[in-house]
Design a protein around this motif. Structure first.
Motif, short mmCIF file in Angstrom:
data_model
loop_
_atom_site.label_atom_id
_atom_site.label_comp_id
_atom_site.label_asym_id
_atom_site.label_seq_id
_atom_site.Cartn_x
_atom_site.Cartn_y
_atom_site.Cartn_z
N ALA A 32 0.82 -1.21 0.00
CA ALA A 32 0.00 0.00 0.00
C ALA A 32 0.86 1.26 0.00
O ALA A 32 0.48 2.28 -0.59
N ALA A 33 2.02 1.20 0.65
CA ALA A 33 2.88 2.39 0.75
C ALA A 33 3.41 2.83 -0.62
O ALA A 33 3.74 4.00 -0.79
N VAL A 34 3.44 1.92 -1.58
CA VAL A 34 3.91 2.26 -2.92
C VAL A 34 3.02 3.33 -3.56
O VAL A 34 3.50 4.22 -4.26
N ASN A 35 1.72 3.24 -3.31
CA ASN A 35 0.76 4.17 -3.94
C ASN A 35 0.10 5.14 -2.97
O ASN A 35 -0.77 5.90 -3.37
N ASN A 36 0.48 5.09 -1.70
CA ASN A 36 -0.13 5.95 -0.69
C ASN A 36 0.97 6.79 -0.07
O ASN A 36 1.73 6.32 0.78
N SER A 37 1.06 8.05 -0.50
CA SER A 37 2.18 8.89 -0.06
C SER A 37 2.16 9.15 1.45
O SER A 37 3.21 9.23 2.07
N ALA A 38 0.98 9.25 2.05
CA ALA A 38 0.91 9.48 3.50
C ALA A 38 1.45 8.27 4.26
O ALA A 38 2.21 8.42 5.23
N LEU A 39 1.09 7.08 3.81
CA LEU A 39 1.60 5.87 4.45
C LEU A 39 3.09 5.72 4.21
O LEU A 39 3.85 5.37 5.12
N TRP A 40 3.55 6.02 3.01
CA TRP A 40 4.99 5.94 2.71
C TRP A 40 5.76 6.91 3.61
O TRP A 40 6.79 6.54 4.18
N LEU A 41 5.26 8.13 3.75
CA LEU A 41 5.94 9.13 4.58
C LEU A 41 5.97 8.69 6.04
O LEU A 41 7.00 8.84 6.71
N TRP A 42 4.87 8.14 6.54
CA TRP A 42 4.83 7.65 7.91
C TRP A 42 5.88 6.57 8.11
O TRP A 42 6.64 6.59 9.07
N ALA A 43 5.95 5.61 7.17
CA ALA A 43 6.92 4.53 7.27
C ALA A 43 8.36 5.07 7.17
O ALA A 43 9.26 4.60 7.86
N HIS A 44 8.55 6.07 6.33
CA HIS A 44 9.88 6.67 6.21
C HIS A 44 10.29 7.36 7.51
O HIS A 44 11.43 7.20 7.97
N LYS A 45 9.38 8.11 8.11
CA LYS A 45 9.68 8.76 9.39
C LYS A 45 10.00 7.71 10.45
O LYS A 45 10.90 7.90 11.26
N LEU A 46 9.26 6.60 10.43
CA LEU A 46 9.52 5.52 11.37
C LEU A 46 10.94 4.99 11.16
O LEU A 46 11.65 4.72 12.12
N SER A 47 11.36 4.87 9.91
CA SER A 47 12.70 4.35 9.63
C SER A 47 13.80 5.28 10.14
O SER A 47 14.91 4.85 10.39
N LEU A 48 13.48 6.56 10.30
CA LEU A 48 14.46 7.53 10.79
C LEU A 48 14.48 7.66 12.31
O LEU A 48 15.40 8.27 12.86
N ALA A 49 13.48 7.10 12.97
CA ALA A 49 13.36 7.24 14.42
C ALA A 49 14.45 6.46 15.14
O ALA A 49 14.88 5.40 14.69
#
Length: 83
Positions: A32-49
């Motif tokens: 879903a993150a491939v086509n959902n920019s809000a979900l992708w951004l959330w996952a990206h922020k999580l990866s930076l935490a």
């Protein structure tokens, strides 16, 4: 008596947090993150935490977004956000 220092909650590691999800949930979220920019951004922020805090407002909002997108149920959200 001196003032007691409160221990800061170290949170979960990202690996510990991801282990709270079933494999099929992880797959659905990744797809879903491939086509959902809000979900992708959330996952990206999580990866930076540095650590994952289950009560952090961004965590709660991201999990609510996954429920809204049909990726997890409200029950699973509650289970995942329970320490």
């Amino acid at each position: 008596m001196g003032a007691q220092k409160l221990k800061k909650d170290p949170g979960l590691t990202k690996r510990q947090f991801m282990a709270k999800f079933e494999s099929k949930e992880q797959d659905a979220i990744a797809a879903a993150a491939v086509n959902n920019s809000a979900l992708w951004l959330w996952a990206h922020k999580l990866s930076l935490a540095d650590a994952v805090h289950l009560d952090h407002p961004d965590m709660v909002a991201g999990m609510a977004g996954m429920v809204a997108a049909g990726l997890i149920t409200e029950t699973r959200k509650s289970e995942i956000l329970t320490p």
